[in-house]
Structures are given as C-alpha cells and as structure tokens.
Design an enzyme around this catalytic site. Sequence first.
Site, PDB file in Angstrom:
ATOM      1  N   GLN A 293     -48.366  43.012  40.787  1.00  0.00           N
ATOM      2  CA  GLN A 293     -47.511  43.276  39.616  1.00  0.00           C
ATOM      3  C   GLN A 293     -48.082  42.703  38.325  1.00  0.00           C
ATOM      4  OE1 GLN A 293     -43.672  41.325  39.725  1.00  0.00           O
ATOM      5  NE2 GLN A 293     -42.925  42.365  37.904  1.00  0.00           N
TER       6      GLN A 293
ATOM      7  N   TYR B 249     -50.252  39.550  51.421  1.00  0.00           N
ATOM      8  CA  TYR B 249     -49.771  39.826  50.058  1.00  0.00           C
ATOM      9  C   TYR B 249     -50.856  40.549  49.248  1.00  0.00           C
ATOM     10  CZ  TYR B 249     -45.824  36.585  50.897  1.00  0.00           C
ATOM     11  OH  TYR B 249     -44.704  35.955  51.392  1.00  0.00           O
TER      12      TYR B 249
ATOM     13  N   TRP C 273     -37.063  31.482  50.953  1.00  0.00           N
ATOM     14  CA  TRP C 273     -37.622  32.489  50.036  1.00  0.00           C
ATOM     15  C   TRP C 273     -36.531  33.289  49.325  1.00  0.00           C
ATOM     16  CZ3 TRP C 273     -37.064  37.785  51.330  1.00  0.00           C
ATOM     17  CH2 TRP C 273     -36.961  38.140  52.685  1.00  0.00           C
TER      18      TRP C 273
ATOM     19  N   GLN D 285     -39.395  29.603  57.555  1.00  0.00           N
ATOM     20  CA  GLN D 285     -39.301  30.168  56.198  1.00  0.00           C
ATOM     21  C   GLN D 285     -38.391  31.398  56.219  1.00  0.00           C
ATOM     22  OE1 GLN D 285     -42.056  32.329  52.921  1.00  0.00           O
ATOM     23  NE2 GLN D 285     -42.878  30.379  53.645  1.00  0.00           N
TER      24      GLN D 285
ATOM     25  N   SER E  17     -41.650  32.035  60.238  1.00  0.00           N
ATOM     26  CA  SER E  17     -40.858  32.664  59.180  1.00  0.00           C
ATOM     27  C   SER E  17     -39.994  33.754  59.787  1.00  0.00           C
ATOM     28  CB  SER E  17     -41.792  33.264  58.124  1.00  0.00           C
ATOM     29  OG  SER E  17     -41.052  33.997  57.169  1.00  0.00           O
TER      30      SER E  17
ATOM     31  N   TRP F 181     -45.874  36.304  46.207  1.00  0.00           N
ATOM     32  CA  TRP F 181     -45.584  37.648  46.745  1.00  0.00           C
ATOM     33  C   TRP F 181     -45.234  38.610  45.609  1.00  0.00           C
ATOM     34  CZ3 TRP F 181     -40.165  39.503  47.804  1.00  0.00           C
ATOM     35  CH2 TRP F 181     -40.133  40.705  48.536  1.00  0.00           C
TER      36      TRP F 181
HETATM   37  N1  LIG Z   1     -41.639  34.734  54.522  1.00  0.00           N
HETATM   38  C1  LIG Z   1     -41.291  35.890  54.020  1.00  0.00           C
HETATM   39  O1  LIG Z   1     -41.103  36.878  54.732  1.00  0.00           O
HETATM   40  C2  LIG Z   1     -41.155  36.005  52.531  1.00  0.00           C
HETATM   41  C3  LIG Z   1     -40.588  37.155  51.941  1.00  0.00           C
HETATM   42  C4  LIG Z   1     -40.470  37.188  50.561  1.00  0.00           C
HETATM   43  C5  LIG Z   1     -40.901  36.126  49.803  1.00  0.00           C
HETATM   44  N2  LIG Z   1     -41.478  35.033  50.400  1.00  0.00           N
HETATM   45  C6  LIG Z   1     -41.979  33.881  49.624  1.00  0.00           C
HETATM   46  O2  LIG Z   1     -41.013  33.459  48.688  1.00  0.00           O
HETATM   47  C7  LIG Z   1     -41.568  33.514  47.385  1.00  0.00           C
HETATM   48  C8  LIG Z   1     -40.494  33.775  46.394  1.00  0.00           C
HETATM   49  O3  LIG Z   1     -39.879  35.037  46.625  1.00  0.00           O
HETATM   50  P1  LIG Z   1     -39.337  35.871  45.395  1.00  0.00           P
HETATM   51  O4  LIG Z   1     -40.459  36.124  44.431  1.00  0.00           O
HETATM   52  O5  LIG Z   1     -38.573  37.028  45.903  1.00  0.00           O
HETATM   53  O6  LIG Z   1     -38.330  34.758  44.782  1.00  0.00           O
HETATM   54  P2  LIG Z   1     -37.274  34.677  43.620  1.00  0.00           P
HETATM   55  O7  LIG Z   1     -37.560  33.377  42.959  1.00  0.00           O
HETATM   56  O8  LIG Z   1     -35.917  34.921  44.181  1.00  0.00           O
HETATM   57  O9  LIG Z   1     -37.603  35.890  42.645  1.00  0.00           O
HETATM   58  C9  LIG Z   1     -38.709  35.821  41.789  1.00  0.00           C
HETATM   59  C10 LIG Z   1     -38.681  36.933  40.743  1.00  0.00           C
HETATM   60  O10 LIG Z   1     -37.445  36.896  40.007  1.00  0.00           O
HETATM   61  C11 LIG Z   1     -37.721  37.030  38.607  1.00  0.00           C
HETATM   62  N3  LIG Z   1     -37.414  35.737  37.990  1.00  0.00           N
HETATM   63  C12 LIG Z   1     -37.682  34.506  38.490  1.00  0.00           C
HETATM   64  N4  LIG Z   1     -37.261  33.538  37.661  1.00  0.00           N
HETATM   65  C13 LIG Z   1     -36.694  34.149  36.615  1.00  0.00           C
HETATM   66  C14 LIG Z   1     -36.078  33.689  35.435  1.00  0.00           C
HETATM   67  N5  LIG Z   1     -35.967  32.376  35.197  1.00  0.00           N
HETATM   68  N6  LIG Z   1     -35.597  34.593  34.536  1.00  0.00           N
HETATM   69  C15 LIG Z   1     -35.714  35.918  34.791  1.00  0.00           C
HETATM   70  N7  LIG Z   1     -36.304  36.434  35.900  1.00  0.00           N
HETATM   71  C16 LIG Z   1     -36.795  35.558  36.805  1.00  0.00           C
HETATM   72  C17 LIG Z   1     -39.214  37.376  38.493  1.00  0.00           C
HETATM   73  O11 LIG Z   1     -39.393  38.783  38.632  1.00  0.00           O
HETATM   74  P3  LIG Z   1     -39.526  39.795  37.360  1.00  0.00           P
HETATM   75  O12 LIG Z   1     -39.924  39.005  36.156  1.00  0.00           O
HETATM   76  O13 LIG Z   1     -40.570  40.762  37.796  1.00  0.00           O
HETATM   77  O14 LIG Z   1     -38.187  40.433  37.255  1.00  0.00           O
HETATM   78  C18 LIG Z   1     -39.785  36.709  39.730  1.00  0.00           C
HETATM   79  O15 LIG Z   1     -41.022  37.250  40.145  1.00  0.00           O
HETATM   80  C19 LIG Z   1     -42.664  34.579  47.499  1.00  0.00           C
HETATM   81  O16 LIG Z   1     -43.625  34.490  46.484  1.00  0.00           O
HETATM   82  C20 LIG Z   1     -43.237  34.219  48.837  1.00  0.00           C
HETATM   83  O17 LIG Z   1     -44.082  33.091  48.723  1.00  0.00           O
HETATM   84  C21 LIG Z   1     -41.597  34.969  51.745  1.00  0.00           C
END
Ligand SMILES: NC(=O)c1ccc[n+]([C@@H]2O[C@H](COP(=O)([O-])OP(=O)(O)OC[C@H]3O[C@@H](n4cnc5c(N)ncnc54)[C@H](OP(=O)(O)O)[C@@H]3O)[C@@H](O)[C@H]2O)c1
Length: 332
Positions: A27, A54, A205, A177, A151, A21
């Site tokens: 991005q 997405y 998530w 989810q 979800s 996502w």
């Molecule tokens: N079901 C739903 O409604 C729903 C909604 C949202 C998401 N999702 C699912 O959940 C997945 C994960 O969501 P999310 O991307 O929000 O999860 P997250 O793991 O909380 O955040 C990921 C973002 O945080 C930053 N990041 C991650 N690891 C890092 C690290 N080690 N050091 C520094 N920055 C770091 C990166 O963004 P930057 O580098 O850009 O800062 C990365 O894209 C989505 O891809 C999707 O599959 C589902």
Amino acid sequence: MEFRHLGRSGLMVSEISYGNWITHGSQVEEDAARACVHAALDEGITTFDTADVYAGTRAEEVLGRALQGVRRESLEIFTKVYWPTGSGRNDRGLSRKHIMESINGSLRRLQTDYVDLYQAHRFDVETPLEETLRAFDDLVRQGKVLYVGVSEWTAAQIERALKIADEMGFDRLVSNQPQYSMLWRVIEAEIVPLCEKEGLGQIVWSPIAQGVLTGKYLPGQPVPAGSRATDPTGSGFINRMMDDELLRRVQELKPIAADLGLTMAQLAVAWVLRNPNVSSAIVGASRPEQVRDNVKASGVRLDDETMRRIDDVLGDVVERDPAKTVSPGKRP
Ligand SMILES: NC(=O)c1ccc[n+]([C@@H]2O[C@H](COP(=O)([O-])OP(=O)(O)OC[C@H]3O[C@@H](n4cnc5c(N)ncnc54)[C@H](OP(=O)(O)O)[C@@H]3O)[C@@H](O)[C@H]2O)c1
C-alpha cells in the site's frame, strides 16, 4: 512507552508494537514505510511484527532495510510461517521442509541472524503437530529463533501443542497472535483463560479494527481517500466491517474518547491493553503521524465505568463466539 513480558517468558516487549501487513511493499511507498518505522523507534517501540507472506515476501525486505543501522539487541523482531510464499506444493504449511526453508528466507530478507519470535501463522491440518514442534525446537537450538508462538490457533490446538512439548521436552509456546479489539472479542471465552494458566501472552492484531475504530469511516458516506478501504488488497479485508449499523455505533464512542482526552485510536489501543493477558498490541500505520497518535495509548488505564460505557454503545455488534477462531480446513 511501557514494556511487558511476552507471556511468562523472560523477553520484554513494548506494549505497543508496529506491524507491516498491507502497508510495506504494497500500500505505501518505501519512504513512507521507513518514516513509519523511524517514528515507531522514536516513540519507544522496540517490537516489530511481520510475516514471510506479507506483500509476497517484500514486507520483510522493506522492514529489514528500514531497521538497518539500529542496534539489533535493542529490537524484538517477530515473523511468521504458514501461508504460501511460492507456487510449489511445499512452499506453504508447517512441514519441517517449509519451516526450515522459510526461516532462511526470512532471515535473509530481514538482514538478521535470528528472529526473536517465530510464529505459526495458522494451524496446519496436513502436518503432524509433532513434526512442526520438533522443527521449531530445532530452530531454537540452532539459534535462528529465540522463542516460538502461534497465531489464530484454537484453545484445543494450543493445549495439544503444550502437552506434546512437555512430553517431548520441546521448547514451549510463549505467545498467541489473535485478532482482538473492542469489536472482536472471540479469544476471551477460551483462549485467554488457557493462556493465562499456561503462561502464553497475546500479541493482538488489528486493535483499531484496521482503522474502523478511529471513527474515520462514516455510515452512508464514501470511504476516505487514501485509506485502507481504498487499497486493492486492504479493501478485501476491511470491507467486512463496512456495515452502517457498526459504523454508526463506532461514531457514538467519540464522546467517551473525548471525555478522557484521548483520540479514538488511543481509546481502541488502551482497550486491548487493559487485558493483562495481552503482552503487546500490534498497530499498523500508513503514515508516521498515525504511529505517533497510537503510541500515546501506552500507559493509559481505562476504568470500569469507561469499559461499561463502551459495552453499552457497541451492544450486539461485538463478536464473541470462540468458534470464529479458525484455520483453513486444508492447506491454502
Ligand atoms: N497474525 C495474523 O493473522 C495477522 C493478521 C492481520 C494483522 N496482523 C498483524 O497486526 C498488525 C496490525 O494490523 P492492522 O494493520 O490491521 O492494525 P490496526 O492498527 O487495527 O490498523 C492499522 C491501519 O488503520 C489505519 N490507522 C491506524 N492508526 C490510525 C490513526 N491514528 N488514524 C487514522 N487511521 C489510522 C491505517 O490504515 P489507513 O491509513 O490505510 O486507513 C493503518 O494501516 C499487522 O501489521 C500485522 O503485523 C496479523
């Protein structure tokens, strides 16, 4: 990497999965997306989460291309249906028509004959639940979908779906989810107890709160260049957490992570994995080194004292209200 059952089903998933996502098709460029997927595979992640909506369907295409050449049986591919994928009035929701059309689009874009898990991305108030569940069950019988889940459904909605499935002999939901992190615990009061009893696992998530729990967003400071908070789409979602009091408390978690020899991201992922009803934590990443950092949370077990220290630091910035699990009141 450690593995868990998806709820009470026979399917094993990596306890950390990778989701695309905001990132894929939007991005980040395609080479960065491919590098993240390959870092995930190298680190033992086998479970990948995406959705038809997405990046306006491009995310599924990017993931499908990145996974080409990988043995299909070694992967668990999850996608979703509900949010609009086109301008037509039937290009959304959980009607039989949209479900049947959307799965075909997802399979084509993902370049696969089936998805392991098909998830209702929200609850559709404009479709009878029986219609949605029968369509899901038909997809299982056709072999296009192996398991079905939801979800962000409420406990009452999940309970009704299970009752209908049992009465009609439909395939049962195996997963939910929801959003879940140290900062957002709204599933704990009602959804987790129901799902534990009924055999659904949580695939959670934003376990790192979209990057906020890495501690890289500093109170009173400009957001870091290249982060989600600077992305035109991503900023709309993460800005809700750009609150100085919340960011200040997150900074106070740093000594807790340091005492355990963990990075802040690892502490955040290990925190959600401590809940036994969690089958997998879906992490996002804009760079491969983030994936490599985050996967090291697999196998880490936080003790009671650490959980108490985290609660003491976060105090009342934690959201726990079960009423925060909501689907749109009408179709988007
Ligand atoms: N079901 C739903 O409604 C729903 C909604 C949202 C998401 N999702 C699912 O959940 C997945 C994960 O969501 P999310 O991307 O929000 O999860 P997250 O793991 O909380 O955040 C990921 C973002 O945080 C930053 N990041 C991650 N690891 C890092 C690290 N080690 N050091 C520094 N920055 C770091 C990166 O963004 P930057 O580098 O850009 O800062 C990365 O894209 C989505 O891809 C999707 O599959 C589902």
